[in-house]
Design a protein around this motif. Structure first.
Motif, PDB file in Angstrom:
ATOM      1  N   ALA A  52       1.051  -1.097   0.015  1.00 21.32           N
ATOM      2  CA  ALA A  52       0.202  -0.008  -0.479  1.00 21.32           C
ATOM      3  C   ALA A  52       1.003   1.419   0.020  1.00 21.32           C
ATOM      4  O   ALA A  52       0.652   2.151  -0.803  1.00 21.32           O
ATOM      5  CB  ALA A  52      -0.708   0.212   0.975  1.00 21.32           C
ATOM      6  N   LEU A  53       1.723   1.103   0.909  1.00 22.52           N
ATOM      7  CA  LEU A  53       2.436   2.423   0.260  1.00 22.52           C
ATOM      8  C   LEU A  53       3.461   2.195  -0.951  1.00 22.52           C
ATOM      9  O   LEU A  53       3.685   3.540  -1.372  1.00 22.52           O
ATOM     10  CB  LEU A  53       3.856   2.183   1.939  1.00 22.52           C
ATOM     11  CG  LEU A  53       3.574   1.825   3.453  1.00 22.52           C
ATOM     12  CD1 LEU A  53       4.658   1.558   4.346  1.00 22.52           C
ATOM     13  CD2 LEU A  53       2.731   3.634   3.885  1.00 22.52           C
ATOM     14  N   ARG A  54       3.492   1.302  -1.184  1.00 22.53           N
ATOM     15  CA  ARG A  54       4.333   1.514  -2.356  1.00 22.53           C
ATOM     16  C   ARG A  54       3.662   1.899  -3.955  1.00 22.53           C
ATOM     17  O   ARG A  54       3.786   3.398  -4.293  1.00 22.53           O
ATOM     18  CB  ARG A  54       4.735   0.435  -3.416  1.00 22.53           C
ATOM     19  CG  ARG A  54       5.146   0.422  -4.790  1.00 22.53           C
ATOM     20  CD  ARG A  54       6.359   1.035  -5.672  1.00 22.53           C
ATOM     21  NE  ARG A  54       7.442   0.848  -4.270  1.00 22.53           N
ATOM     22  CZ  ARG A  54       8.468   1.638  -4.197  1.00 22.53           C
ATOM     23  NH1 ARG A  54       8.471   3.323  -4.494  1.00 22.53           N
ATOM     24  NH2 ARG A  54       9.878   1.620  -4.322  1.00 22.53           N
ATOM     25  N   ALA A  55       2.212   1.293  -3.189  1.00 22.73           N
ATOM     26  CA  ALA A  55       1.133   2.503  -4.245  1.00 22.73           C
ATOM     27  C   ALA A  55       1.085   4.037  -4.562  1.00 22.73           C
ATOM     28  O   ALA A  55       0.933   4.772  -5.083  1.00 22.73           O
ATOM     29  CB  ALA A  55      -0.082   1.543  -3.982  1.00 22.73           C
ATOM     30  N   ALA A  56       0.877   3.773  -2.664  1.00 22.57           N
ATOM     31  CA  ALA A  56       0.951   5.707  -2.811  1.00 22.57           C
ATOM     32  C   ALA A  56       1.864   6.165  -3.068  1.00 22.57           C
ATOM     33  O   ALA A  56       1.491   7.530  -3.870  1.00 22.57           O
ATOM     34  CB  ALA A  56       0.755   5.524  -0.964  1.00 22.57           C
ATOM     35  N   VAL A  57       3.478   6.066  -2.920  1.00 26.21           N
ATOM     36  CA  VAL A  57       4.131   6.948  -3.847  1.00 26.21           C
ATOM     37  C   VAL A  57       4.877   6.629  -5.463  1.00 26.21           C
ATOM     38  O   VAL A  57       5.494   7.061  -5.696  1.00 26.21           O
ATOM     39  CB  VAL A  57       5.650   7.190  -2.439  1.00 26.21           C
ATOM     40  CG1 VAL A  57       5.796   6.857  -1.720  1.00 26.21           C
ATOM     41  CG2 VAL A  57       6.329   5.017  -2.669  1.00 26.21           C
ATOM     42  N   GLY A  58       3.790   5.513  -5.768  1.00 28.34           N
ATOM     43  CA  GLY A  58       4.090   4.965  -6.609  1.00 28.34           C
ATOM     44  C   GLY A  58       5.875   4.728  -7.124  1.00 28.34           C
ATOM     45  O   GLY A  58       6.719   4.968  -6.005  1.00 28.34           O
ATOM     46  N   PRO A  59       5.895   4.388  -8.806  1.00 30.64           N
ATOM     47  CA  PRO A  59       7.995   3.959  -8.861  1.00 30.64           C
ATOM     48  C   PRO A  59       8.438   5.145  -8.212  1.00 30.64           C
ATOM     49  O   PRO A  59      10.318   4.424  -8.694  1.00 30.64           O
ATOM     50  CB  PRO A  59       7.181   3.351 -10.441  1.00 30.64           C
ATOM     51  CG  PRO A  59       5.947   4.192 -10.849  1.00 30.64           C
ATOM     52  CD  PRO A  59       5.236   4.894  -9.809  1.00 30.64           C
ATOM     53  N   ASP A  60       8.095   5.949  -8.795  1.00 32.03           N
ATOM     54  CA  ASP A  60       9.068   7.705  -8.630  1.00 32.03           C
ATOM     55  C   ASP A  60       9.722   7.488  -6.861  1.00 32.03           C
ATOM     56  O   ASP A  60      11.026   8.293  -6.336  1.00 32.03           O
ATOM     57  CB  ASP A  60       9.817   8.176  -9.348  1.00 32.03           C
ATOM     58  CG  ASP A  60       9.348   8.086 -10.472  1.00 32.03           C
ATOM     59  OD1 ASP A  60      10.118   7.484 -11.602  1.00 32.03           O
ATOM     60  OD2 ASP A  60       8.520   8.731 -11.256  1.00 32.03           O
ATOM     61  N   GLY A  61       9.079   6.544  -5.600  1.00 32.40           N
ATOM     62  CA  GLY A  61       8.898   6.904  -4.956  1.00 32.40           C
ATOM     63  C   GLY A  61       9.635   5.998  -4.007  1.00 32.40           C
ATOM     64  O   GLY A  61      10.739   5.032  -4.472  1.00 32.40           O
ATOM     65  N   THR A  62      10.332   6.591  -2.828  1.00 32.57           N
ATOM     66  CA  THR A  62      10.958   5.386  -1.907  1.00 32.57           C
ATOM     67  C   THR A  62      10.087   4.882  -0.817  1.00 32.57           C
ATOM     68  O   THR A  62      10.556   5.566  -0.037  1.00 32.57           O
ATOM     69  CB  THR A  62      12.361   5.921  -1.191  1.00 32.57           C
ATOM     70  OG1 THR A  62      12.900   6.781  -2.799  1.00 32.57           O
ATOM     71  CG2 THR A  62      12.960   5.400  -0.014  1.00 32.57           C
ATOM     72  N   VAL A  63      10.820   3.500  -0.632  1.00 31.26           N
ATOM     73  CA  VAL A  63       9.868   3.036   0.186  1.00 31.26           C
ATOM     74  C   VAL A  63      10.680   1.816   1.422  1.00 31.26           C
ATOM     75  O   VAL A  63      11.516   0.905   0.931  1.00 31.26           O
ATOM     76  CB  VAL A  63       8.859   1.703  -0.168  1.00 31.26           C
ATOM     77  CG1 VAL A  63       8.016   1.228   0.911  1.00 31.26           C
ATOM     78  CG2 VAL A  63       7.542   2.142  -0.691  1.00 31.26           C
TER      79      VAL A  63
END
Length: 204
Positions: free
Chosen positions: A62-73
């Motif tokens: 869910a965190l990955r989905a929220a920040v997208g492929p360019d985000g950092t989890v």
């Protein structure tokens, strides 16, 4: 004091290590509650977020989905067996994993936009130092979400104990603790089916 904290960390690692392999099976229906809580943090595409005490990684997708492929989890946990379960469940694809004590994170100052902590606050060895460390790694006006899929009363009943006013998750005590460690409590929900406290990192 250092010795006591070391003992606390060892106890936390032992407690969760022994339970890691069957953790998800014990709580199989919590996924939607995790996703709903993540949605309330206000993450944006490209943000950097830490799941502090990530356990088996139920929040990571869910965190990955929220920040997208360019985000950092990032998913950090003190217990190696829990991180093994993240990998076994395939949730490591959503995040970089850290075997780390939340009170001593290998991260630079103000590098994160938000922190998510499920069931975290009552397991921190020294909650003040843990929350202060989370404040260190989050930028000013960044956010902290302290979550549990059931509220305090339901959790107490599950554990066969009485709810008490000195519970660290009670609003007055939590508000004071957050204020003392660099946070401002913004919203607080304690219902049978959800506990969610949202805080904002105070300006420097």
């Amino acid at each position: 004091m250092t010795h006591d904290l070391a003992d606390d960390r060892a106890a936390v690692r032992a407690f969760f290590g022994e339970r890691a392999a069957r953790w998800d099976a014990r709580f199989p229906n919590d996924g939607p509650a995790y996703s709903a809580a993540v949605n309330e943090i206000g993450l944006r595409s490209g943000d950097a977020v830490l799941d502090a005490g990530c356990g088996t990684g139920r929040a990571l997708p869910a965190l990955r989905a929220a920040v997208g492929p360019d985000g950092t989890v990032l998913g950090a946990d003190l217990t190696p067996a829990m991180l093994d379960e993240v990998v076994r469940a395939g949730r490591d694809k959503a995040a970089a994993l850290l075997l780390a004590d939340v009170s001593r994170l290998p991260l630079r100052d103000a590098c994160l936009d938000a922190v998510f902590g499920a069931g975290l606050i009552s397991h921190l060895p020294g909650p003040e130092s843990g929350l202060r460390e989370l404040a260190r790694v989050v930028r000013p006006q960044g956010r902290l979400a302290l979550f549990h899929p059931v509220g305090r009363a339901a959790l107490a009943a599950r554990q066969g104990r009485q709810i008490t006013s000195d519970d660290i998750r009670a609003e007055p005590r939590l508000r004071a603790l957050l204020t003392a460690t660099g946070w401002r409590l913004e919203s607080y929900v304690d219902q049978d089916d959800r506990y969610l406290a949202l805080a904002v990192r105070s300006p420097e």
